[in-house]
Write a protein that holds these residues in place. Structure first.
Motif, PDB file in Angstrom:
ATOM      1  N   GLY A 163       0.784  -1.229   0.000  1.00  0.00           N
ATOM      2  CA  GLY A 163       0.000   0.000   0.000  1.00  0.00           C
ATOM      3  C   GLY A 163       0.811   1.271   0.000  1.00  0.00           C
ATOM      4  N   ALA A 164       2.137   1.167  -0.149  1.00  0.00           N
ATOM      5  CA  ALA A 164       2.986   2.357  -0.084  1.00  0.00           C
ATOM      6  C   ALA A 164       3.259   2.962  -1.461  1.00  0.00           C
ATOM      7  N   ALA A 165       2.681   2.419  -2.523  1.00  0.00           N
ATOM      8  CA  ALA A 165       3.005   2.883  -3.879  1.00  0.00           C
ATOM      9  C   ALA A 165       2.649   4.360  -4.060  1.00  0.00           C
ATOM     10  N   ARG A 166       3.384   5.021  -4.943  1.00  0.00           N
ATOM     11  CA  ARG A 166       3.198   6.464  -5.165  1.00  0.00           C
ATOM     12  C   ARG A 166       2.989   6.732  -6.656  1.00  0.00           C
ATOM     13  N   PHE A 167       2.074   7.670  -6.947  1.00  0.00           N
ATOM     14  CA  PHE A 167       1.723   8.043  -8.314  1.00  0.00           C
ATOM     15  C   PHE A 167       1.953   9.530  -8.514  1.00  0.00           C
ATOM     16  N   TRP A 168       2.624   9.882  -9.618  1.00  0.00           N
ATOM     17  CA  TRP A 168       2.727  11.287 -10.005  1.00  0.00           C
ATOM     18  C   TRP A 168       2.808  11.368 -11.523  1.00  0.00           C
ATOM     19  N   LEU A 169       2.547  12.546 -12.046  1.00  0.00           N
ATOM     20  CA  LEU A 169       2.585  12.724 -13.499  1.00  0.00           C
ATOM     21  C   LEU A 169       3.136  14.097 -13.847  1.00  0.00           C
TER      22      LEU A 169
END
Length: 280
Positions: free
Chosen positions: A119-125
């Motif tokens: 659950g530690a995944a990170r999303f950016w764009l």
């Protein structure tokens, strides 16, 4: 890829409390504990935005998901969420022709390779001005780097682009534009950021995925349309004499010369590329 002369500035977004933050790419940040930063432990996709909309997005997201499965990452964000964020990025920035980069990392972790809690995944764009490129390029074959045909990582679009950076630097120091990479299985594999297509009679040949090349979205379009096929044998440097292209989502560049030796001319690259784009 050329950045174009658009006045609009790049814009970025990173997930977080309260629905995330928007800002200039140089203003946003990730923690020093981010595994994408310390270990290149993540995936990205580069999507063409043209006419104010992302193209072939579903195909990019499908590859994103497959890569996450290989790396053991949680599933990345889906189509609805990415579309909404892309539309907001286009609206906020005014960029109607550009490159949309989607990033998905394993997130924060302790020192070392041990995996963090689920659950530690990170999303950016990031959306940046960029116009598709069709300019001919001068290439060399890298002496420093090869694609590993035996590695599962070769089939994933990970953050780890050090080999491509080194090969591109090697080309620039030789007074050339780009480098081709050989496969550890033999023969040519790809460019530093693009799939390779080689002219053979009235068709295009591309190295098979078993060579370690990335399963490019535009490569897949060419195969699906019957405009290209996977080579049954290794593609050797001599075959470039018939004409060759470097193909990706942001353009299609004819290879003009190899180590200073002029190669055979190929048909206009842009109509071919737009045929692939339009078929999506």
């Amino acid at each position: 890829m050329s950045s174009g002369a658009a006045a609009a500035a790049a814009i970025a977004w990173i997930d977080g409390p309260g629905g995330g933050r928007w800002g200039a790419p140089g203003q946003l940040s990730v923690p020093l504990s981010e595994r994408g930063l310390s270990l290149a432990d993540g995936l990205f996709e580069t999507v063409l935005v043209e006419g104010g909309r992302p193209h072939l997005l579903e195909a990019h997201l499908q590859r994103w998901c497959l890569g996450a499965t290989v790396l053991g990452l949680p599933p990345p964000p889906g189509l609805e969420r990415v579309l909404a964020l892309a539309a907001e990025a286009i609206s906020r920035s005014g960029i109607h022709t550009g490159a949309l980069r989607l990033n998905w990392s394993r997130g924060d972790g302790e020192r070392g390779l041990d995996l963090p809690a689920a659950g530690a995944a990170r999303f950016w764009l990031q959306l940046s001005p960029c116009r598709p490129s069709f300019h001919p390029v001068r290439v060399i074959i890298s002496r420093l780097e090869r694609r590993n045909a035996s590695s599962a990582i070769s089939g994933c679009k990970t953050f780890a682009y050090g080999a491509s950076v080194l090969a591109r630097r090697e080309a620039c120091e030789a007074g050339q534009d780009d480098a081709l990479l050989l496969s550890t299985a033999g023969g040519l594999c790809c460019g530093t950021t693009a799939n390779l297509l080689v002219r053979h009679r009235e068709r295009w040949l591309t190295p098979p995925l078993a060579s370690g090349c990335l399963a490019g979205v535009m490569r897949a379009q060419a195969l699906a349309l019957g405009l290209a096929e996977e080579a049954s044998e290794a593609i050797e440097p001599a075959q470039l004499q018939a004409g060759a292209l470097l193909l990706n989502s942001l353009g299609c560049r004819p290879i003009r010369s190899l180590a200073g030796q002029e190669l055979g001319a190929v048909p206009e690259a842009e109509p071919f590329w737009r045929q692939l784009l339009g078929a999506g």
